[in-house]
Design an enzyme around this catalytic site. Sequence first.
Site, PDB file in Angstrom:
ATOM      1  N   SER A  80       0.829  -1.180   0.619  1.00  0.00           N
ATOM      2  CA  SER A  80       0.394  -0.070   0.065  1.00  0.00           C
ATOM      3  C   SER A  80       0.952   1.335   0.442  1.00  0.00           C
ATOM      4  O   SER A  80       0.241   2.179   0.204  1.00  0.00           O
ATOM      5  CB  SER A  80      -0.806  -0.053   0.801  1.00  0.00           C
ATOM      6  OG  SER A  80      -0.685   0.142   2.768  1.00  0.00           O
ATOM      7  N   LYS A 113      -7.155   3.635   8.802  1.00  0.00           N
ATOM      8  CA  LYS A 113      -5.794   4.608   7.926  1.00  0.00           C
ATOM      9  C   LYS A 113      -6.417   5.766   8.416  1.00  0.00           C
ATOM     10  O   LYS A 113      -5.540   7.304   8.690  1.00  0.00           O
ATOM     11  CB  LYS A 113      -5.461   4.085   6.618  1.00  0.00           C
ATOM     12  CG  LYS A 113      -4.816   3.652   7.016  1.00  0.00           C
ATOM     13  CD  LYS A 113      -4.347   2.910   5.232  1.00  0.00           C
ATOM     14  CE  LYS A 113      -3.530   1.524   4.934  1.00  0.00           C
ATOM     15  NZ  LYS A 113      -3.640   1.163   4.041  1.00  0.00           N
TER      16      LYS A 113
END
Lengths: 198, 198, 198, 198, 198, 198
Positions: free
Chosen positions: F95, F138
Site C-alpha cells: 500500500s 488509516k
Amino acid sequence: ERDKYENNDVAGVVTGLAWTSVGGDILFIESILSKGKGTMTITGNLGKVMKESATIAMEFIKSNADRFGINPEVFDKYNVHIHVPEGATPKDGPSAGITMLTSLVSLFTQKKVKKSLAMTGEITLRGKVLPVGGIKEKILAAKRARIKEIILCEDNRKDILEIKEEYVSGLTFHYVTDMQEVIDVAITEESVKNAKSL
Amino acid sequence: ERDKYENNDVAGVVTGLAWTSVGGDILFIESILSKGKGTMTITGNLGKVMKESATIAMEFIKSNADRFGINPEVFDKYNVHIHVPEGATPKDGPSAGITMLTSLVSLFTQKKVKKSLAMTGEITLRGKVLPVGGIKEKILAAKRARIKEIILCEDNRKDILEIKEEYVSGLTFHYVTDMQEVIDVAITEESVKNAKSL
Amino acid sequence: ERDKYENNDVAGVVTGLAWTSVGGDILFIESILSKGKGTMTITGNLGKVMKESATIAMEFIKSNADRFGINPEVFDKYNVHIHVPEGATPKDGPSAGITMLTSLVSLFTQKKVKKSLAMTGEITLRGKVLPVGGIKEKILAAKRARIKEIILCEDNRKDILEIKEEYVSGLTFHYVTDMQEVIDVAITEESVKNAKSL
Amino acid sequence: ERDKYENNDVAGVVTGLAWTSVGGDILFIESILSKGKGTMTITGNLGKVMKESATIAMEFIKSNADRFGINPEVFDKYNVHIHVPEGATPKDGPSAGITMLTSLVSLFTQKKVKKSLAMTGEITLRGKVLPVGGIKEKILAAKRARIKEIILCEDNRKDILEIKEEYVSGLTFHYVTDMQEVIDVAITEESVKNAKSL
Amino acid sequence: ERDKYENNDVAGVVTGLAWTSVGGDILFIESILSKGKGTMTITGNLGKVMKESATIAMEFIKSNADRFGINPEVFDKYNVHIHVPEGATPKDGPSAGITMLTSLVSLFTQKKVKKSLAMTGEITLRGKVLPVGGIKEKILAAKRARIKEIILCEDNRKDILEIKEEYVSGLTFHYVTDMQEVIDVAITEESVKNAKSL
Amino acid sequence: ERDKYENNDVAGVVTGLAWTSVGGDILFIESILSKGKGTMTITGNLGKVMKESATIAMEFIKSNADRFGINPEVFDKYNVHIHVPEGATPKDGPSAGITMLTSLVSLFTQKKVKKSLAMTGEITLRGKVLPVGGIKEKILAAKRARIKEIILCEDNRKDILEIKEEYVSGLTFHYVTDMQEVIDVAITEESVKNAKSL
Ligand SMILES: [Ca+2]
Ligand SMILES: [Ca+2]
Ligand SMILES: [Ca+2]
Ligand SMILES: [Ca+2]
Ligand SMILES: [Ca+2]
Ligand SMILES: [Ca+2]
Ligand SMILES: [Ca+2]
Ligand SMILES: [Ca+2]
Ligand SMILES: [Ca+2]
Ligand SMILES: [Ca+2]
Ligand SMILES: [Ca+2]
Ligand SMILES: [Ca+2]
C-alpha cells in the site's frame, strides 16, 4: 472493472487466469522496458516456479528473436521488468508461462494484445504449451470478468468438455500446442499508442 | 502424446526417465542457446543435486570440447538455459545426468537426437556413467510412453534381469559405462532443422 | 568394480575413504580443467566443511605453485571443477582434504596418480595433515575394494594398531605429517594419457 | 605434539586459546597469500562472529599499513586465506581476534612469530584489546600443550589471579590493552625461512 | 575504564547508549578508512535494523557531503568499515543511528569527537532525529561510565523528566531534532592526532 | 508533531498511511540521491512486498522518464536510497506504492510535495492505482495527525462512504485510478529549497 480487460493501449499487459485456494481469479502480467544493460526484474510476491516461468519466457524470446521479428541487440540495451499485481497475494506455479511470454512479445514488438482475451498454460523452453490445473474455476472467473476468448493447451480441451455448457456459452476457446499459436491469436498487427522505437 | 517422443527436430531435447513418489515417469530435458557471455540458467523446480548434474554436464563438455567437435570459443558467446518441464513438480537426484549431457551435446553440435530413445544414469566429471534407482518403475513408464530404446548404466543390467520379460519385450537396452557410449547411441549424424551455425 | 581403482589414466581422479552412518565406503575425488578465468566449482552434494576442504586445497596449491612445479599463470586461465560422486549421498567433513589436494596436484601437473592407492586425512593451510575418525570402518571398506596402499596421518597410526591383524594384512600404510609426503607417495612421474599442455 | 607449538618457520601461523563446551583447547590460526586481486577467504567451520574477527583484523591492517611497515599496494596484488583447523569442530566468538591479527602481521611482514606463545582476546577496529571468557580453561589447555608465554587483555588479569598458583607456574603472562603491545611481544625481528618478497 | 570515554584521539570513535535485556549499557561505534573503491563493511554481531542504520548514516553523508565540508571524491577512494564491539553480544535496533553518523562525520573530517559525551537516537534519511526507548536504563549506564553530556531526541525529553533528579544530576542533556544539532554538539574544531589527509 | 506534516522543504519526503496490528498509523517515505552509478538501496525494516513496491516505483519512473520531465541520463549518475522510518517497526505490504512513486518523482524533479497531504494505494507497473485495505483505520490516523487531503484509489471510495461522517469531516479526498492523477495532485510546481540541479 470492465475497461481493465478491454483496454489494450499499453504494450506488455496481458490477462491470465489463476487458481487460488479461494477459487479462480484473473491476473495481469505487466512488463516494461527501461534503458539499461539487459537485466530482468521480477516482482509481484511470486514463488520460485512462477519466477522461473518469467526466466523461461525471456530466454525463449532471446533464443528465437528472429522468429518474432525482434532485433537481438535490443536485449542488451534495455532492462525488462515483469510484474504481477496484486502484491498482497502470494502467487506461484507454472500456469502463467504463456501469459508472460505473450507479454514480452507484445513489449518487444510494441504490438497491441487482442482485447477481451485471457489465457493459461505452462510454457516449455522449446515453445510447447503444457496443460494446467483448475480449468473450471478459471473459466468461471473469466466469465465474471467478461472475458470473451480464452487460450488453453490442447490437452486441457477435455477439461472444458466437462464443464456445463451454460458456463462456457459465449466464450471462444483456442486450443494450442505451441507458443506460435498463442502469438498468432494474441498479438495483433497494430502498434500500441506511443509505441517506443526500440 | 506419441509425437512428443518421436519428434527430434529440435536440438537439445532429450527424453529421460524419472522415479517419483507416485511411480515412474518420463521427463524431458530441454536446452537452448542465446547470444550472451557464457552464463548457464537452470529451471524446472529442481533440487540442489539435479542442478549440480547440469553443472557437471556443462563443465564436462567444456573440458572435452575437442572430443565432441565443439569450438570452445562458442562457450563464451552464448548463454545456455537448461529446463525440465513440468514446473509444478519438484525434481531432484542425479539420475538425469546423462540426459542433460546428451541434451547439451545435441545443442552445441546441432545434431538430432535418436527418436524413441530414453535414458537414465548419473554422470561423473570424468565421463563415467553410474547406476541409479527405480529402474523397474522407470521401464514401465517408458513402455507406456512407447519408448523403443533405453540407455542404462552397465551396473543397472541386473535390475533389468529381475523384471518380468513381458514388461521389457519390445525394448532395446543399451548398457554403458561411460558417456562416449551414450553419445554414440543417442546423437545422430543428422543436423536438426534450421540448425544454428555457432 | 576393480578396474575403477586400478585405472589411473585420467588426471585428477583420486580414491578417498569415507565414513558414513552405514559404515565405511570408498569415494572418488574428480577434478577437471576448462578454459576460463580461474573460478572453482564444487559439486557432489557436499556440506559446508567438505566444500571448505576443496577451497583450502586450491588455495594451498596456488600459494605453493613453485613447490609443485606449476606455472602460476595457469590459475587465471582455467576454471577448476571438483566433483565427488555419488550425488544422491550427502557428504561432509574434513577427511577428504588430502585426497582433494592430491587430485588437484595431479590435475595441474597432468601426472598419473599411483594405482590401488587410497587416502584419508584433513589438510591445513600450511600443509600439515591432521588425523580423522572412522579409521577401522574405512580400512574395511578399502580391503573390500581391493585397495593395496593407504595414506593416513601419523596420528592415526594408533588406530591401525588397534585393528585385528587379519583385517590389515596385505595393506601397506603410509603415515604422514604433511602434504609433501602425500604427494611423494601418490603422484607418479608419469604423465597421464593425452596430457594437456597447460 | 610439542613441535607443533615450537615451530615458527612458516609465516602466518599463530597459536590461540579456545573455550568450548568440553573445556579449553588450543587452536591455530593459519594464513597464506596467493597472487590475486585482494580477496579474503575464511575457512574452518567458523560462525558469523569469528568470521567478523577476521574481517576486522584484515581491515585494521589495511588502515594501519604504514604502522606495520607494509606497502599498501600489496593488498591489491595478493589474495589472503585465513583458516582455523580442525574443520570438524564448529568455532565461534570474538576471542581469536588478536590471534588473527597477529597471523596477518606475520604474513604481510614475513616475520617469525615468537615460539611457545599463545594468546586470546577480542580486537576492536581501533586496535584496542578486549577481555574474553573461559580464561581458566584456556590456561589449563595451554599448560597441557607446553605453551610458555600467554598474551591476555589487561582486563583479564583478575581472572588469572583467581587461578591456583600451581596451574600458572612456569607461564609468563603479557597483559595488554592494544594491538601494538601484542605485536611487540609476538612478532620477532627475524624473517621466516624462504620469506616471500611481497 | 574511564580513559575509554575520555580519550578522543582517534577519528570515528563515538560513545552510544544501548538498552539490552539485562539493562542499559554503553557501546562504542568505531569506523576506519582504508584505500579502496568505496565499499562499506559492517561488523559487530549486528541485526538487520542496526546494519540499516549504518547504511542510512553513510548514504546521508554522501548525499550531504558539501554540508559537512567533505570532498565527495573521497567516497570512491576509500573503503569504510564500521564496527561495534563487543562481538559476543548480538545487537539490533535503530537507536545507534545518530552515533553512527557522528562516527562517520568524525572519520571523514578527521575531527575529534567531544570528550565524555554519549548519545542515542534514530536517524532518518533526511537528517531528522527520532526518539528511542529504554532512556532510563541508558542514563543509568551513562552515569556509571562517568559520561558528562548526553544527546537525545527532543521527543525523549519527557522520559528524562520522569527520572529521579539524583540519577540525572551532573549530566548535561542536549535535546535535538535533527542531525545538524548533533554534529554541532559532538564534533569539535580540532583535528585528531595524525589526521589523515583524505 | 504538526510541523512534520506541514513541512515540505525537502525533496522526496511524502506522507503515507499504514495499517498495522495495533491500528492505523502515518509513515513517511524518504528518498535521497547521491553521486553514484544507479544503484538503489531500500531500508526501514521492510518486508519483501514493500521492497518490491520500491522497485516497481523506480522502474516505472525509469520507463516513463520523459512523461515526468526527467533526463534519463540522471539514473546512471546517482544512487537512490529509499527509507521508511521507524526502523524498529517491521513493515510490509503493497500500500505504500503510490507514496514511494510520489517520493521519487519529487526527488528527481526536485519539486515540493503538497503540504498536509497523505496517500495510500498499490501501484502497478503500467501506472494503475489499486485499492488497499484498512481504510477506516488509516483515515482515523490521518485525522489525528492533522492531515487535510488524502489520495485513495477510486475503488476505495466505497470504504470511505461506510465511515461515519464526523470522522471524515474536514478531509478532502482525491480518488484516482492511475499514477498521473496522483502526481497531478501531489507534486507542486515549486522547487524545493536548495534544489539540486541534476
Ligand atoms: Ca484479484
Ligand atoms: Ca491447435
Ligand atoms: Ca509427467
Ligand atoms: Ca557397454
Ligand atoms: Ca558408494
Ligand atoms: Ca611420516
Ligand atoms: Ca583440538
Ligand atoms: Ca599492558
Ligand atoms: Ca558492555
Ligand atoms: Ca533542540
Ligand atoms: Ca508511528
Ligand atoms: Ca479519478
